[in-house]
Motif scaffolding. Structure first.
Motif, PDB file in Angstrom:
ATOM      1  N   GLU A 133      67.062  81.933  32.153  1.00 57.59           N
ATOM      2  CA  GLU A 133      66.335  83.169  32.471  1.00 57.59           C
ATOM      3  C   GLU A 133      64.912  82.854  32.903  1.00 57.59           C
ATOM      4  N   TRP A 134      64.286  81.898  32.225  1.00 58.52           N
ATOM      5  CA  TRP A 134      62.915  81.498  32.592  1.00 58.52           C
ATOM      6  C   TRP A 134      62.887  80.885  33.985  1.00 58.52           C
ATOM      7  N   LEU A 135      63.881  80.056  34.306  1.00 64.14           N
ATOM      8  CA  LEU A 135      63.964  79.467  35.643  1.00 64.14           C
ATOM      9  C   LEU A 135      64.022  80.547  36.718  1.00 64.14           C
ATOM     10  N   LYS A 136      64.819  81.580  36.458  1.00 64.25           N
ATOM     11  CA  LYS A 136      64.915  82.667  37.432  1.00 64.25           C
ATOM     12  C   LYS A 136      63.567  83.349  37.624  1.00 64.25           C
ATOM     13  N   ASN A 137      62.835  83.509  36.520  1.00 58.42           N
ATOM     14  CA  ASN A 137      61.534  84.194  36.591  1.00 58.42           C
ATOM     15  C   ASN A 137      60.484  83.401  37.351  1.00 58.42           C
ATOM     16  N   ALA A 154      63.190  79.572  40.549  1.00 59.18           N
ATOM     17  CA  ALA A 154      64.165  78.494  40.779  1.00 59.18           C
ATOM     18  C   ALA A 154      65.413  79.042  41.468  1.00 59.18           C
ATOM     19  N   THR A 155      66.050  78.204  42.276  1.00 62.20           N
ATOM     20  CA  THR A 155      67.255  78.606  43.004  1.00 62.20           C
ATOM     21  C   THR A 155      68.382  77.590  42.766  1.00 62.20           C
ATOM     22  N   ASN A 156      69.581  77.965  43.184  1.00 63.92           N
ATOM     23  CA  ASN A 156      70.759  77.092  43.055  1.00 63.92           C
ATOM     24  C   ASN A 156      70.903  76.561  41.625  1.00 63.92           C
ATOM     25  N   ILE A 157      70.727  77.448  40.661  1.00 63.42           N
ATOM     26  CA  ILE A 157      70.807  77.059  39.253  1.00 63.42           C
ATOM     27  C   ILE A 157      72.270  76.816  38.886  1.00 63.42           C
ATOM     28  N   ALA A 158      72.562  75.603  38.424  1.00 61.79           N
ATOM     29  CA  ALA A 158      73.943  75.223  38.112  1.00 61.79           C
ATOM     30  C   ALA A 158      73.996  74.587  36.723  1.00 61.79           C
ATOM     31  N   LEU A 188      63.474  73.889  42.721  1.00 63.51           N
ATOM     32  CA  LEU A 188      62.226  74.617  42.533  1.00 63.51           C
ATOM     33  C   LEU A 188      61.194  74.063  43.498  1.00 63.51           C
ATOM     34  N   ASN A 189      60.603  74.945  44.271  1.00 58.80           N
ATOM     35  CA  ASN A 189      59.621  74.525  45.280  1.00 58.80           C
ATOM     36  C   ASN A 189      60.182  73.441  46.193  1.00 58.80           C
ATOM     37  N   SER A 190      61.433  73.640  46.620  1.00 58.37           N
ATOM     38  CA  SER A 190      62.130  72.736  47.551  1.00 58.37           C
ATOM     39  C   SER A 190      62.400  71.352  46.962  1.00 58.37           C
ATOM     40  N   GLU A 191      62.331  71.210  45.644  1.00 59.58           N
ATOM     41  CA  GLU A 191      62.616  69.936  44.991  1.00 59.58           C
ATOM     42  C   GLU A 191      63.846  70.075  44.093  1.00 59.58           C
ATOM     43  N   SER A 192      64.669  69.027  44.082  1.00 58.51           N
ATOM     44  CA  SER A 192      65.843  69.001  43.209  1.00 58.51           C
ATOM     45  C   SER A 192      65.435  68.517  41.823  1.00 58.51           C
ATOM     46  N   GLU A 250      56.839  81.731  19.884  1.00 61.62           N
ATOM     47  CA  GLU A 250      56.953  83.044  20.532  1.00 61.62           C
ATOM     48  C   GLU A 250      58.015  83.044  21.626  1.00 61.62           C
ATOM     49  N   LEU A 251      58.815  81.954  21.699  1.00 63.19           N
ATOM     50  CA  LEU A 251      59.883  81.798  22.701  1.00 63.19           C
ATOM     51  C   LEU A 251      59.325  81.820  24.117  1.00 63.19           C
ATOM     52  N   GLN A 252      58.145  81.237  24.281  1.00 63.60           N
ATOM     53  CA  GLN A 252      57.538  81.081  25.597  1.00 63.60           C
ATOM     54  C   GLN A 252      57.640  79.619  26.022  1.00 63.60           C
ATOM     55  N   PHE A 253      58.046  79.386  27.272  1.00 64.78           N
ATOM     56  CA  PHE A 253      58.156  78.021  27.771  1.00 64.78           C
ATOM     57  C   PHE A 253      56.847  77.567  28.403  1.00 64.78           C
ATOM     58  N   HIS A 254      56.487  76.315  28.113  1.00 66.84           N
ATOM     59  CA  HIS A 254      55.322  75.664  28.729  1.00 66.84           C
ATOM     60  C   HIS A 254      55.759  74.287  29.188  1.00 66.84           C
ATOM     61  N   SER A 255      54.982  73.671  30.033  1.00 66.92           N
ATOM     62  CA  SER A 255      55.390  72.365  30.551  1.00 66.92           C
ATOM     63  C   SER A 255      54.275  71.357  30.430  1.00 66.92           C
ATOM     64  N   PHE A 256      54.679  70.111  30.340  1.00 64.23           N
ATOM     65  CA  PHE A 256      53.758  68.982  30.439  1.00 64.23           C
ATOM     66  C   PHE A 256      54.426  67.898  31.302  1.00 64.23           C
ATOM     67  N   PRO A 257      53.723  67.460  32.372  1.00 63.85           N
ATOM     68  CA  PRO A 257      52.498  68.013  32.954  1.00 63.85           C
ATOM     69  C   PRO A 257      52.704  69.478  33.383  1.00 63.85           C
ATOM     70  N   LYS A 258      51.615  70.182  33.558  1.00 58.98           N
ATOM     71  CA  LYS A 258      51.692  71.596  33.870  1.00 58.98           C
ATOM     72  C   LYS A 258      52.289  71.848  35.244  1.00 58.98           C
ATOM     73  N   LEU A 259      53.067  72.923  35.324  1.00 56.35           N
ATOM     74  CA  LEU A 259      53.588  73.382  36.608  1.00 56.35           C
ATOM     75  C   LEU A 259      52.608  74.390  37.200  1.00 56.35           C
ATOM     76  N   ASN A 260      52.760  74.653  38.457  1.00 55.18           N
ATOM     77  CA  ASN A 260      51.891  75.634  39.109  1.00 55.18           C
ATOM     78  C   ASN A 260      52.047  77.023  38.506  1.00 55.18           C
ATOM     79  N   SER A 261      53.258  77.262  37.923  1.00 55.45           N
ATOM     80  CA  SER A 261      53.529  78.592  37.383  1.00 55.45           C
ATOM     81  C   SER A 261      52.980  78.780  35.976  1.00 55.45           C
ATOM     82  N   ASP A 262      52.524  77.678  35.321  1.00 56.15           N
ATOM     83  CA  ASP A 262      52.008  77.795  33.927  1.00 56.15           C
ATOM     84  C   ASP A 262      50.680  78.540  33.913  1.00 56.15           C
TER      85      ASP A 262
END
Length: 313
Positions: free
Chosen positions: A193-197, A200-204, A221-225, A301-313
């Motif tokens: 669900e977070w990927l969709k938000n 992200a595309t072609n989620i398999a 995501l952002n044209s990267e596999s 709080e069931l919030q996703f974060h990334s390291f290193p940070k993504l542009n969407s963080d």
């Protein structure tokens, strides 16, 4: 020659049938013991085995190698009321219980092996979850092949349930049946669900990458596999380090073993937070080996974060 995978499947089938007639708490304790040992184990050589006895057995170090370790093979077996963990010595009958260990739960016992040879082993009796700490004491007191010499404490949590068969879900992926724990399924659903938000595309989910292995989630995501390996910290004694180590090995396998030249970004997805040390570890891996690995971690709080940070963080 008998197929080893077939023997393992037979052992798991026997295990399921045996526990079907017992209390669920005994099955839960059995799997808490196994999961703790896995979390302290440094290789992947462990599995259910079908021995000649009347109870299930789970074995670590089933291939005995040349080693200087005091203890080698470990067998985990349930009885009607508790779990017995038997540590076998490198040199037959050359082992003793060290004085500082709990003498009532940790004892020497002589048993005959499949060839009828009597072998004295170190046996730990586990009657309740808190007794799993005795396994930590043994691992810390002896050199045990392929186990950490400075093992983690066991985190006793009466609300924690791992490997419960009634909570496992079977899924068909391209005609093959796989089993996933409830927590991993819940994490997967939230992650997708977070990927969709974030676009992200072609989620398999559950993409087979060869005859036996599967990628938890593949997407773009952002044209990267990107391929992602999901881990619930509850399966690793709440140790993010252990979960990361396991996921990292799997991702590198998926990326470089028996694949074409197309490279993907690698994500490790956890249902818990990570420390500064784990972030530093990933940074060193990426810098020293020119990899592109990110950890996606979930807060309370069931919030996703990334390291290193993504542009969407």
């Amino acid at each position: 020659m008998t197929n080893k995978n077939y023997l393992t499947d037979m052992a798991k089938e026997f295990e399921a049938e045996w526990f079907e007639k017992r209390e669920e708490d005994l099955f839960s304790l059995y799997n808490q013991v196994i999961q703790y040992l896995i979390s302290q184990y440094e290789i992947e050589e462990h599995r259910a085995v079908k021995g000649g006895g009347a109870t299930p057995r789970y074995r670590f170090n089933y291939k005995r190698n040349s080693t200087d370790s005091e203890l080698i093979t470990i067998n985990v077996s349930p009885t009607a009321r508790n779990i017995e963990v038997r540590f076998l010595p490198r040199i037959t009958n050359k082992i003793f219980v060290k004085k500082h260990l709990n003498q009532s739960n940790i004892q020497l016992k002589n048993r005959k092996n499949a060839k009828g040879i009597s072998i004295t082993g170190l046996e730990v009796t586990i009657e309740k979850s808190s007794d799993i700490e005795y396994l930590r004491d043994v691992l810390a007191s002896y050199s045990v092949e392929n186990f950490l010499s400075a093992p983690d404490d066991y985190i006793s949590d009466s609300t924690k349930r791992t490997f419960q068969p009634k909570r496992n879900t079977k899924r068909m992926i391209e005609g093959k049946e796989i089993t996933a724990s409830q927590k991993e399924l819940e994490l997967s659903n939230r992650f997708i669900e977070w990927l969709k938000n974030i676009g992200a595309t072609n989620i398999a989910p559950e993409q087979l990458c060869n005859e036996r292995d599967r990628i938890d989630v593949a997407f773009e995501l952002n044209s990267e596999s990107i391929i992602a390996e999901l881990k619930s910290l509850s399966s690793y004694n709440n140790s993010a380090k252990r979960a990361i180590r396991t996921a990292l090995g799997q991702l590198l396998d998926y990326q470089y073993f028996d694949r074409d030249s197309k490279k993907c970004k690698l994500w490790i997805v956890l249902d818990g937070n990570i420390s500064k040390k784990e972030k530093e570890f990933i940074s060193r891996i990426n810098a020293n080996h020119k990899l592109s690995i990110a950890i996606i971690f979930e807060t309370e709080e069931l919030q996703f974060h990334s390291f290193p940070k993504l542009n969407s963080d």
